[in-house]
Motif scaffolding. Structure first.
Motif, PDB file in Angstrom:
ATOM      1  N   GLN A 224      -2.404   8.421  -3.646  1.00 43.27           N
ATOM      2  CA  GLN A 224      -1.866   8.740  -4.981  1.00 43.27           C
ATOM      3  C   GLN A 224      -2.111   7.595  -5.963  1.00 43.27           C
ATOM      4  O   GLN A 224      -1.760   7.698  -7.145  1.00 43.27           O
ATOM      5  CB  GLN A 224      -0.367   9.030  -4.881  1.00 43.27           C
TER       6      GLN A 224
ATOM      7  N   LYS B 126      -0.676   4.615  -5.955  1.00 42.00           N
ATOM      8  CA  LYS B 126       0.540   3.845  -6.245  1.00 42.00           C
ATOM      9  C   LYS B 126       0.498   2.505  -5.504  1.00 42.00           C
ATOM     10  O   LYS B 126       1.194   2.284  -4.516  1.00 42.00           O
ATOM     11  CB  LYS B 126       1.773   4.652  -5.863  1.00 42.00           C
ATOM     12  N   THR B 127      -0.336   1.622  -6.004  1.00 41.27           N
ATOM     13  CA  THR B 127      -0.602   0.352  -5.338  1.00 41.27           C
ATOM     14  C   THR B 127       0.637  -0.518  -5.251  1.00 41.27           C
ATOM     15  O   THR B 127       0.882  -1.174  -4.228  1.00 41.27           O
ATOM     16  CB  THR B 127      -1.729  -0.397  -6.079  1.00 41.27           C
ATOM     17  N   ASP B 128       1.443  -0.555  -6.315  1.00 40.01           N
ATOM     18  CA  ASP B 128       2.634  -1.403  -6.310  1.00 40.01           C
ATOM     19  C   ASP B 128       3.594  -1.001  -5.195  1.00 40.01           C
ATOM     20  O   ASP B 128       4.187  -1.862  -4.524  1.00 40.01           O
ATOM     21  CB  ASP B 128       3.350  -1.328  -7.666  1.00 40.01           C
ATOM     22  N   MET B 129       3.741   0.297  -4.990  1.00 38.48           N
ATOM     23  CA  MET B 129       4.644   0.778  -3.941  1.00 38.48           C
ATOM     24  C   MET B 129       4.071   0.478  -2.557  1.00 38.48           C
ATOM     25  O   MET B 129       4.821   0.188  -1.610  1.00 38.48           O
ATOM     26  CB  MET B 129       4.888   2.279  -4.116  1.00 38.48           C
TER      27      MET B 129
ATOM     28  N   LEU C 245       0.901   7.166  -0.362  1.00 37.19           N
ATOM     29  CA  LEU C 245       0.980   6.395  -1.603  1.00 37.19           C
ATOM     30  C   LEU C 245      -0.381   5.831  -2.009  1.00 37.19           C
ATOM     31  O   LEU C 245      -0.703   5.774  -3.202  1.00 37.19           O
ATOM     32  CB  LEU C 245       1.985   5.239  -1.425  1.00 37.19           C
ATOM     33  N   THR C 246      -1.195   5.448  -1.031  1.00 31.28           N
ATOM     34  CA  THR C 246      -2.522   4.919  -1.370  1.00 31.28           C
ATOM     35  C   THR C 246      -3.401   6.008  -1.972  1.00 31.28           C
ATOM     36  O   THR C 246      -4.135   5.764  -2.937  1.00 31.28           O
ATOM     37  CB  THR C 246      -3.225   4.345  -0.123  1.00 31.28           C
TER      38      THR C 246
END
Length: 736
Positions: free
Chosen positions: A436, A438-441, A433-434
């Motif tokens: 990609q 996608k900080t919120d996730m 996720l990092t």
């Protein structure tokens, strides 16, 4: 000449030469003890204990010194009760030590669970009988949170004597004593079904020695409060004063990393590190300092550096963050001081590999130390990239114990499969996720991980107060700021000495500095749950704290104590900073969990602080010796009295500290004096600094110049005791 006349002549000669003979013996004792500690570095403590400290000639040297001292004491016709008691206490202590040497029996007993034993092996290797039988019921180890570091070792035993059975627990700082024998917890078998107990029988030496200690404590304190004593006379002087003269920005590469806010949130995750549970931020700070030598790297926070290697390993392995400390190693590898970790891998594999075997065999060689240090850094990186060091997942075992695991650990069979899958997958998912963006996730994953820790961590989770204290401690480099502040303020204060009103401002600054240092030490106390006295870094903080505490009230009558306090405390903090003392907070060894530790170390540190001030007095004396300014000359004349005001309580606290340590050692190890380098050098320091107190017998010390020269040179013994033992000689008391 008749035999009687010869005897009279000999006694007359002895009376005239007693002082010189005593001085020679005294100096010989100091030299022998000092040389023996150095010899022990290249042989072993057992060797010097048996062949020097336990040798007949060494005992005879002490006996000759004691006898000569008694003769000289009688010749001087000293009648002051306190002085008599003080010197008598040393005679009694030495007598007790002799009794211990001649009559004590020591050895080791190995007991196995369920088996009755009545014999032990002496130090000489012979078998001897106990006055009772002993049965080991069970042995257990108590661990700190996270099951990482031992908190205590305990043998649950039954003592059988004439058919009577009594239950006891022998653990660290908790001994068994009965039937003239004492048992101490020493070691244990790997299967936890056997225990080794030290055996000590010393029915004569200990009571005599303790009597001497009690008399010593009383007389040392009485020496300070005696109305007609020299110390009280010095304090009555009104005009006593003191004097003493005493990396650039680099542009950041576009390295991938978490945002500072997300990295900080990740830093709040708990981890088992250094044998305790702490925020991941603490591990990140030590990780960055280990690799780079500094707390931060470029514009990246420690948590950004750590997570950078976790989630963007390939990119960060190419970053020049690895510091090669030694010039010898850099020359050998033909590399710069800062390199990318990937540079240590070539076509033939790991570049350091061929050198490591030789380095292991020659660890005293500089280049070998540098090789091993660099290899340690690479192993740190490998452990992180493989997640071996990330013990961030707690699990409650069936017996209620909480253990912490890393994703690469082998999990217990009782752990549910779904939980095992969660532990193995959450960090790779976070990495995906990092990358990609996608900080919120990622933030949501971190929050869920922290909830998981609090759900399964049980009583191993530190209190909110301890976690908050550690976050504050990690955020602000208090000691670095304070050493810069104190040294700067101390130097500036010299310029304003003649302006009394402005000079008082620096006294206020020292009070503020002392309050911040007190706050810093309180934070360490809250974090670890024990008073911060366990290592060299913490004792240097205490030493600086005591120096300022002594200096603040002393400024009322001794104005320049402000300069003294600021410069000397700043110097102590600077030494801990430059000396690379380890500031890490770790659980104490089980034997250190004793209230006597705090008393022993605190008193010793007070003594060292006061003796360091006598050194500053000596420096100030020689810096102002040839001054023609009347004000400076007046201060110069008063420095001897000031130095002696520090010297008397310093000797008192050093004496108390040494012998409280001896009592603690006797309680914990069954041997109140083991000739360890640290305690031997503490005794040497005590003996050296006791010399100028005898100015009535040694007239040279009435000369200020000779007195201060002696105090200047004597400080070398403090440096050897505190730093030399830690960094050169080693030993049980070494905590460098």
């Amino acid at each position: 000449m008749s035999l009687y006349e010869r005897l009279i002549f000999f006694l007359s000669f002895l009376q005239m030469r007693t002082k010189k003979i005593l001085a020679v013996i005294y100096i010989l004792l100091v030299i022998v003890m000092a040389m023996a500690t150095i010899l022990g570095k290249y042989t072993s403590l057992d060797f010097v204990s048996d062949n020097i400290f336990g040798a007949w000639w060494f005992c005879l040297l002490w006996a000759a010194g004691t006898a000569t001292g008694i003769v000289y004491f009688i010749q001087r016709k000293i009648r002051r009760p306190i002085v008599v008691m003080l010197h008598l206490s040393f005679v009694i202590i030495l007598s007790g030590a002799l009794l211990t040497h001649l009559t004590a029996h020591r050895g080791m007993i190995h007991v196995r669970q369920g088996k009755i034993t009545q014999t032990y092996i002496t130090k000489e290797g012979n078998e001897a009988r106990l006055p009772f039988e002993i049965l080991l019921n069970k042995f257990n180890v108590t661990y700190h949170a996270g099951n990482m570091a031992a908190m205590d070792y305990a043998s649950h035993i039954t003592i059988i004597h004439n058919g009577k059975r009594e239950q006891y627990q022998v653990s660290m700082n908790n001994i068994y004593s009965g039937y003239g024998t004492r048992l101490y917890q020493s070691s244990y078998d790997e299967d936890l079904k056997g225990s080794y107990l030290s055996v000590n029988s010393d029915p004569y030496g200990i009571p005599v020695t303790y009597t001497g200690y009690a008399l010593l404590f009383f007389s040392l304190i009485a020496m300070l409060i005696e109305p007609k004593g020299k110390f009280r006379r010095l304090l009555r002087k009104e005009a006593v004063m003191a004097l003493m003269l005493i990396a650039g920005y680099t542009s950041v590469h576009a390295q991938p990393s978490l945002t500072r806010q997300t990295a900080d949130e990740f830093g709040k995750v708990l981890i088992v590190y250094n044998g305790r549970i702490c925020p991941l931020e603490t591990y990140a700070i030590d990780f960055t300092k280990k690799l780079y030598g500094k707390k931060t790297y470029k514009d990246f926070t420690p948590c950004q550096v750590l997570t950078g290697f976790m989630f963007w390993g390939d990119e960060w392995m190419k970053e020049p963050i690895l510091r090669l400390k030694g010039s010898e190693l850099r020359s050998k590898l033909n590399m710069n001081e800062y390199i990318a970790p990937i540079n240590l891998f070539g076509k033939q594999g790991y570049i350091l590999g061929p050198y490591l075997q030789d380095a292991q065999n020659q660890q005293d060689d500089n280049i070998s130390k540098q090789l091993l240090d660099t290899d340690d850094k690479m192993m740190l990186l490998m452990d992180l990239t493989q997640a071996k060091s990330l013990k961030i997942f707690p699990y409650i075992e069936k017996n209620g114990m909480v253990d912490w695991f890393s994703p690469s650990d082998r999990f217990p069979a009782s752990m549910p499969k779904a939980q095992q899958q969660y532990i193995r997958s959450i960090l790779p998912l976070a990495g995906q996720l990092t990358r990609q963006g996608k900080t919120d996730m990622v933030n949501e994953l971190i929050l869920k991980l922290r909830k998981y820790q609090y759900r399964y961590g049980g009583n191993t989770i530190p209190s909110d107060k301890a976690i908050r204290a550690e976050q504050i401690y990690n955020k602000y480099p208090f000691t670095t700021i304070l050493f810069i502040f104190n040294l700067t303020a101390g130097l500036l204060s010299v310029l304003f000495f003649t302006n009394r009103k402005r000079y008082k401002l620096f006294t206020g600054l020292m009070v503020i500095s002392w309050l911040f240092l007190t706050f810093t030490m309180a934070l360490r106390w809250i974090i670890n749950g024990t008073i911060p006295l366990a290592n060299g870094y913490e004792t240097m903080l205490l030493l600086s704290w005591i120096i300022m505490l002594v200096s603040i009230p002393a400024t009322r009558k001794m104005q320049l104590m402000t300069t003294f306090g600021l410069l000397m405390s700043g110097f102590m903090l600077l030494v801990s900073h430059l000396g690379e003392m380890d500031p890490s907070i770790t659980p104490r060894m089980p034997v250190l969990n004793s209230p006597l530790l705090s008393i022993h170390v605190s008193i010793i540190m007070i003594s060292y602080a006061l003796l360091s001030l006598t050194f500053i007095c000596a420096v100030a004396y020689f810096c102002t010796y040839n001054s023609k300014r009347e004000g400076i000359k007046s201060v110069n004349r008063q420095l001897t009295s000031l130095s002696q005001i520090f010297l008397y309580p310093a000797i008192t606290t050093l004496g108390l500290g040494i012998f409280i340590g001896a009592i603690w050692a006797n309680i914990s190890w069954g041997n109140y004096w083991g000739w360890d380098p640290k305690e031997t050098w503490a005794l040497i320091t005590f003996m050296i600094y006791a010399i100028p107190i005898h100015s009535n017998s040694l007239s040279s010390f009435r000369n200020p110049k000779k007195y201060h020269l002696f105090m200047l040179l004597s400080f070398l013994s403090i440096l050897m005791t505190y730093f030399g033992v830690n960094y050169i000689l080693g030993g049980m008391h070494s905590y460098a």
